[in-house]
Write an enzyme that holds these catalytic residues in place. Structure first.
Site, PDB file in Angstrom:
ATOM      1  N   LYS A  77       0.859  -1.190   0.000  1.00 53.00           N
ATOM      2  CA  LYS A  77       0.000   0.000   0.000  1.00 53.00           C
ATOM      3  C   LYS A  77       0.882   1.222   0.000  1.00 53.00           C
ATOM      4  O   LYS A  77       1.810   1.335   0.808  1.00 53.00           O
ATOM      5  CB  LYS A  77      -0.901   0.023   1.242  1.00 53.00           C
ATOM      6  N   LYS A 113       5.470   2.025  -2.711  1.00 54.05           N
ATOM      7  CA  LYS A 113       5.440   3.409  -3.172  1.00 54.05           C
ATOM      8  C   LYS A 113       5.823   3.437  -4.638  1.00 54.05           C
ATOM      9  O   LYS A 113       6.532   2.551  -5.135  1.00 54.05           O
ATOM     10  CB  LYS A 113       6.410   4.281  -2.369  1.00 54.05           C
TER      11      LYS A 113
END
Length: 424
Positions: A77, A113
């Site tokens: 995430k 990321k």
């Protein structure tokens, strides 16, 4: 879409800062410390070339990244950043902080990321869309609702997420709303997402201020960055009776001891896309921002803003890290010596990923909640997370940052240990 251009040290220092934070927490991890190297190595890093046909017919190439730091607790995430300074070291650091953040708040995610080295404001909307769709196709091999779920970050927004969702869905042959979060509400986005990070900054700040005996009513607040995070945090503190006396963005630093009219400044910013020129405050030198008399500082811009030199100047009691990695370790130490409490980014700005988790859950179930429900659920999760970190800091006699890392690393490394290594 937020445009920021603060001067900072090299992005390599962001990864170095993260590694130093892991070194600091290792002595507190007991038997789990044998797994600590897991946190020093990203699981997967993808670098992609993105050819783009510009509106004038020329072809340009941009470099894109997606890093999955750790997936022991669930799918990756983390946001996608469009900025001229994006590089692999920065994305690695941001993905690692996402690992810590998700674990500190106890969300069932790992950290990831992404980013493209580009100034999005130099592109037309058509160029931006083509860039995004090609990037999505390139990283599509590692993202997915059960693998890695991107979200907005600096230089991206809900429209960019819609393009990513659509591109991924076209390549899959079916609509997959859960591949990204931070989408427009009518495309499976969640109510409350846009303001969630700033709201989380306020919630954690409120909890720590109460425990530390710092009254919010009448306190002076300074905010660096006046995008979604800084503006919402400032608004909530003002509603609670604080005076927002200083605000800084890429264009100017504003100061008004009596308090800045946030509604009027918001209107000005909407019209001019900057805070420079606002008549309701005095413009001061950018470095003077760090010496303004204040009680609460909210750095909500980019990483690497609070250096040792600036930490020595600060005149505040509480720092709420709305940005990722805004404080260097040596500055952290100096603030601690001076009795300044720092609420670390991995808890303080976790409101965004918390509501992203809610969005993902709603997409999976195709059942959506009201904004009131979302705010109540976020308040509970953020309050519990901050309480756990505060208690751990008291137990171990350490800073809130070290405590947050202890809580997070224990959860991550326990998952790593119990899952084992395949093949054995």
């Amino acid at each position: 879409m937020e445009k920021l251009s603060y001067a900072s040290e090299s992005s390599a220092s962001a990864w170095t800062t993260y590694l130093r934070q892991i070194d600091r927490v290792a002595p507190y991890l007991g038997e789990l410390a044998r797994w600590t190297d897991t946190l020093r190595h990203p699981k997967r890093a993808l670098i992609v070339d993105i050819p783009l046909q510009m509106d004038d017919g020329t072809i340009r190439h941009f470099e894109g990244y997606r890093v999955q730091h750790n997936l022991s607790r669930g799918p990756g995430k983390g946001g996608i950043r469009y900025h001229p300074d994006v590089d692999l070291n920065e994305v690695m650091a941001l993905s690692a902080w996402m690992t810590i953040k998700c674990a500190a708040v106890n969300l069932p995610y790992g950290g990831a990321k992404g980013g493209i080295r580009v100034d999005p404001f130099s592109l037309s909307e058509g160029e931006l869309e083509r860039l995004t769709r090609r990037y999505t196709s390139e990283i599509g091999i590692i993202i997915g609702p059960q693998k890695d779920i991107p979200a907005p970050d600096v230089g991206t927004n809900g429209k960019v997420m819609a393009w990513i969702m659509d591109t991924y869905s076209m390549n899959q042959g079916t609509t997959v709303t859960g591949v990204v979060t931070g989408k427009p509400v009518h495309l499976g986005g969640s109510l409350g997402r846009e303001k969630a990070t700033g709201r989380g900054v306020f919630i954690t700040g409120r909890e720590v201020a109460q425990r530390a005996g710092i009254g919010i009513e009448g306190s002076r607040v300074a905010v660096q960055g006046f995008g979604n995070v800084g503006s919402e945090a400032a608004r909530l503190f003002a509603e609670a009776g604080a005076r927002v006396v200083a605000i800084q963005d890429h264009s100017a630093t504003l100061y008004n001891e009596a308090g800045i009219d946030l509604a009027a400044l918001g209107d000005w910013q909407t019209r001019h896309r900057k805070i420079a020129g606002f008549a309701g405050a005095q413009e001061i030198d950018s470095e003077a921002f760090w010496e303004v008399p204040m009680d609460i500082l909210i750095p909500a811009a980019l990483e690497g803003q609070i250096t040792l030199e600036r930490a020595q100047k600060l005149r505040c009691r509480l720092v709420l890290e709305g940005a990722n990695g805004p404080t260097y370790p040596e500055a952290d130490d100096r603030l601690a010596e001076r009795g300044v409490i720092v609420v670390p980014d991995v808890v303080c700005n976790a409101g965004g990923v918390t509501v992203s988790y809610f969005e993902w859950v709603q997409d999976m179930a195709s059942f959506f909640w009201s904004e009131e429900e979302i705010n109540l659920r976020m308040d509970r999760i953020m309050t519990e997370a901050m309480s756990s970190v505060w208690d751990k800091a008291s137990e171990k006699a350490c800073s809130l940052r070290t405590a947050a890392y202890i809580v997070a690393c224990e959860r991550i490394l326990m998952a790593r240990q119990d899952r084992g290594i395949y093949p054995g």
